[in-house]
Design a protein around this motif. Sequence first.
Motif, PDB file in Angstrom:
ATOM      1  N   SER A 143      -5.272  -2.857   5.344  1.00 53.86           N
ATOM      2  CA  SER A 143      -4.021  -3.071   4.592  1.00 53.86           C
ATOM      3  C   SER A 143      -2.864  -2.653   5.024  1.00 53.86           C
ATOM      4  CB  SER A 143      -4.266  -2.221   3.071  1.00 53.86           C
ATOM      5  OG  SER A 143      -4.385  -0.876   3.637  1.00 53.86           O
ATOM      6  N   LEU A 144      -1.594  -3.241   4.720  1.00 56.99           N
ATOM      7  CA  LEU A 144      -0.360  -2.688   5.167  1.00 56.99           C
ATOM      8  C   LEU A 144      -0.008  -1.557   4.526  1.00 56.99           C
ATOM      9  CD1 LEU A 144       2.027  -2.973   6.959  1.00 56.99           C
ATOM     10  CD2 LEU A 144       2.844  -4.816   5.269  1.00 56.99           C
ATOM     11  N   TYR A 145      -0.134  -1.467   3.136  1.00 55.22           N
ATOM     12  CA  TYR A 145       0.319  -0.200   2.338  1.00 55.22           C
ATOM     13  C   TYR A 145      -0.857   0.336   1.703  1.00 55.22           C
ATOM     14  CZ  TYR A 145       4.947  -2.095   3.516  1.00 55.22           C
ATOM     15  OH  TYR A 145       6.055  -2.565   4.370  1.00 55.22           O
ATOM     16  N   ARG A 146      -0.515   1.312   1.075  1.00 50.09           N
ATOM     17  CA  ARG A 146      -1.499   2.089   0.387  1.00 50.09           C
ATOM     18  C   ARG A 146      -1.756   1.433  -1.064  1.00 50.09           C
ATOM     19  NH1 ARG A 146      -0.957   7.033   1.226  1.00 50.09           N
ATOM     20  NH2 ARG A 146      -2.538   6.856   2.879  1.00 50.09           N
ATOM     21  N   SER A 147      -2.826   1.122  -1.603  1.00 50.78           N
ATOM     22  CA  SER A 147      -2.956   0.324  -2.997  1.00 50.78           C
ATOM     23  C   SER A 147      -2.895   1.467  -3.951  1.00 50.78           C
ATOM     24  CB  SER A 147      -4.605  -0.259  -3.022  1.00 50.78           C
ATOM     25  OG  SER A 147      -4.800  -0.718  -4.163  1.00 50.78           O
TER      26      SER A 147
ATOM     27  N   ALA B  95      -7.943   6.005  -2.809  1.00 50.94           N
ATOM     28  CA  ALA B  95      -7.779   7.460  -2.685  1.00 50.94           C
ATOM     29  C   ALA B  95      -6.780   7.886  -1.992  1.00 50.94           C
ATOM     30  CB  ALA B  95      -9.240   8.019  -2.195  1.00 50.94           C
ATOM     31  N   PRO B  96      -5.981   8.982  -2.363  1.00 51.33           N
ATOM     32  CA  PRO B  96      -4.705   9.650  -1.523  1.00 51.33           C
ATOM     33  C   PRO B  96      -5.308   9.817  -0.360  1.00 51.33           C
ATOM     34  CG  PRO B  96      -5.131  10.896  -3.874  1.00 51.33           C
ATOM     35  CD  PRO B  96      -6.255   9.776  -3.586  1.00 51.33           C
ATOM     36  N   GLY B  97      -4.221   9.506   0.797  1.00 50.13           N
ATOM     37  CA  GLY B  97      -4.688   9.978   2.004  1.00 50.13           C
ATOM     38  C   GLY B  97      -5.510   8.616   2.722  1.00 50.13           C
ATOM     39  N   SER B  98      -6.061   7.806   2.097  1.00 50.77           N
ATOM     40  CA  SER B  98      -6.702   6.743   2.611  1.00 50.77           C
ATOM     41  C   SER B  98      -5.846   5.903   3.780  1.00 50.77           C
ATOM     42  CB  SER B  98      -7.143   5.639   1.552  1.00 50.77           C
ATOM     43  OG  SER B  98      -6.077   5.019   1.095  1.00 50.77           O
ATOM     44  N   ARG B  99      -6.485   5.360   4.617  1.00 50.54           N
ATOM     45  CA  ARG B  99      -5.640   4.890   5.956  1.00 50.54           C
ATOM     46  C   ARG B  99      -5.019   3.360   5.574  1.00 50.54           C
ATOM     47  NH1 ARG B  99     -10.095   4.591   9.934  1.00 50.54           N
ATOM     48  NH2 ARG B  99      -8.352   3.714  11.570  1.00 50.54           N
ATOM     49  N   THR B 100      -3.936   3.539   6.210  1.00 51.33           N
ATOM     50  CA  THR B 100      -3.093   1.932   6.069  1.00 51.33           C
ATOM     51  C   THR B 100      -2.560   1.836   7.341  1.00 51.33           C
ATOM     52  OG1 THR B 100      -1.068   3.091   5.242  1.00 51.33           O
ATOM     53  CG2 THR B 100      -2.752   2.636   3.612  1.00 51.33           C
ATOM     54  N   THR B 101      -2.015   0.480   7.450  1.00 52.24           N
ATOM     55  CA  THR B 101      -1.164   0.408   8.857  1.00 52.24           C
ATOM     56  C   THR B 101       0.019   1.225   8.737  1.00 52.24           C
ATOM     57  OG1 THR B 101      -1.904  -2.024   8.589  1.00 52.24           O
ATOM     58  CG2 THR B 101       0.121  -1.413   9.838  1.00 52.24           C
ATOM     59  N   GLU B 102       0.762   1.178   7.548  1.00 51.36           N
ATOM     60  CA  GLU B 102       1.983   2.218   7.420  1.00 51.36           C
ATOM     61  C   GLU B 102       1.713   3.501   8.096  1.00 51.36           C
ATOM     62  OE1 GLU B 102       5.732   2.745   4.500  1.00 51.36           O
ATOM     63  OE2 GLU B 102       3.644   3.144   3.524  1.00 51.36           O
ATOM     64  N   GLN B 103       0.814   4.103   7.586  1.00 51.68           N
ATOM     65  CA  GLN B 103       0.414   5.585   7.935  1.00 51.68           C
ATOM     66  C   GLN B 103       0.037   5.639   9.050  1.00 51.68           C
ATOM     67  OE1 GLN B 103      -2.620   7.317   5.182  1.00 51.68           O
ATOM     68  NE2 GLN B 103      -3.464   8.379   7.069  1.00 51.68           N
ATOM     69  N   ALA B 104      -0.478   4.632   9.734  1.00 50.72           N
ATOM     70  CA  ALA B 104      -1.190   4.814  11.288  1.00 50.72           C
ATOM     71  C   ALA B 104       0.199   4.743  12.265  1.00 50.72           C
ATOM     72  CB  ALA B 104      -2.136   3.728  11.527  1.00 50.72           C
TER      73      ALA B 104
ATOM     74  N   ASP C 143      -3.342  -7.819  -3.668  1.00 46.60           N
ATOM     75  CA  ASP C 143      -2.843  -6.531  -4.012  1.00 46.60           C
ATOM     76  C   ASP C 143      -1.617  -6.559  -3.580  1.00 46.60           C
ATOM     77  OD1 ASP C 143      -2.270  -3.893  -4.083  1.00 46.60           O
ATOM     78  OD2 ASP C 143      -4.404  -3.290  -3.759  1.00 46.60           O
ATOM     79  N   GLU C 144      -0.756  -6.359  -4.648  1.00 45.49           N
ATOM     80  CA  GLU C 144       0.863  -6.596  -4.183  1.00 45.49           C
ATOM     81  C   GLU C 144       1.151  -5.403  -3.815  1.00 45.49           C
ATOM     82  OE1 GLU C 144       4.346  -8.261  -3.761  1.00 45.49           O
ATOM     83  OE2 GLU C 144       2.590  -9.259  -4.656  1.00 45.49           O
ATOM     84  N   GLN C 145       0.839  -3.983  -3.951  1.00 49.06           N
ATOM     85  CA  GLN C 145       1.154  -2.761  -3.249  1.00 49.06           C
ATOM     86  C   GLN C 145       0.777  -2.816  -2.051  1.00 49.06           C
ATOM     87  OE1 GLN C 145       0.854   0.387  -5.855  1.00 49.06           O
ATOM     88  NE2 GLN C 145       1.159   1.831  -4.336  1.00 49.06           N
ATOM     89  N   ALA C 146      -0.639  -3.142  -1.754  1.00 51.77           N
ATOM     90  CA  ALA C 146      -0.956  -3.247  -0.488  1.00 51.77           C
ATOM     91  C   ALA C 146      -0.542  -4.115   0.613  1.00 51.77           C
ATOM     92  CB  ALA C 146      -2.595  -2.785  -0.582  1.00 51.77           C
ATOM     93  N   GLN C 147      -0.333  -5.134   0.006  1.00 55.52           N
ATOM     94  CA  GLN C 147      -0.055  -6.601   0.748  1.00 55.52           C
ATOM     95  C   GLN C 147      -1.047  -6.698   1.376  1.00 55.52           C
ATOM     96  OE1 GLN C 147       3.231  -8.386   0.828  1.00 55.52           O
ATOM     97  NE2 GLN C 147       2.977  -7.329  -1.080  1.00 55.52           N
TER      98      GLN C 147
END
Length: 191
Positions: A41-45, A49-58, A124-128
């Motif tokens: 995922s690009l962003y968090r859905s 869960a809070p803190g789950s990994r995403t491209t943006e976070q990485a 998932d619009e939020q996570a893209q």
Amino acid sequence: ADGEAARGLEIARISEVLDWINLMTYDFYGSLTPTTGHHASLYRSHTAAPGSRTTEQAVDEFLQAGTPPRKLNVGLAFYGRAFGKVTDAQQGLHQPFASEGGFVTWQEIARDHLDKGGFVRLWDEQAQAAWRWNEKDRSLISYEDPQALRAKADFVRERGLGGVMYWEQRTDPDEQLLDVVHEALAEPAPL
């Protein structure tokens, strides 16, 4: 990779001596996670869960640690992760699963799972991020499709990153996904 896999790395020092860093922004969910999820995922859905990994976070982790944006390449997954015997709430997303079907190539997804065999595409619009859900079989496939890849390409251009890398060519033998990425990166930067 980011997160725990990058703990102990002196990212600022490494960034000084490397020409670029290919950041593995996929395999966020799989056999080692307790639930299904968007494996790239690009962003968090909003259901993750809070803190789950995403491209943006990485990406943010490496930028905050001192990597110049132009040295950072975002990873794209030309494959999916399959999960079986999934709890059926939320169309299988972020739910426990009893069997992990592993790696599914883009070629297999396009041939066997695009609106076939009971699978439906969900977005998932939020996570893209896209996923395929089969309610009857209670199986889920998390994967990157053309829409998700365009979103990542836009993100790369908006953030002034170096580019992208992908895993791997043999899973996209007709270059369907590669063509989408090429076109998306060649477009003018989004406003």
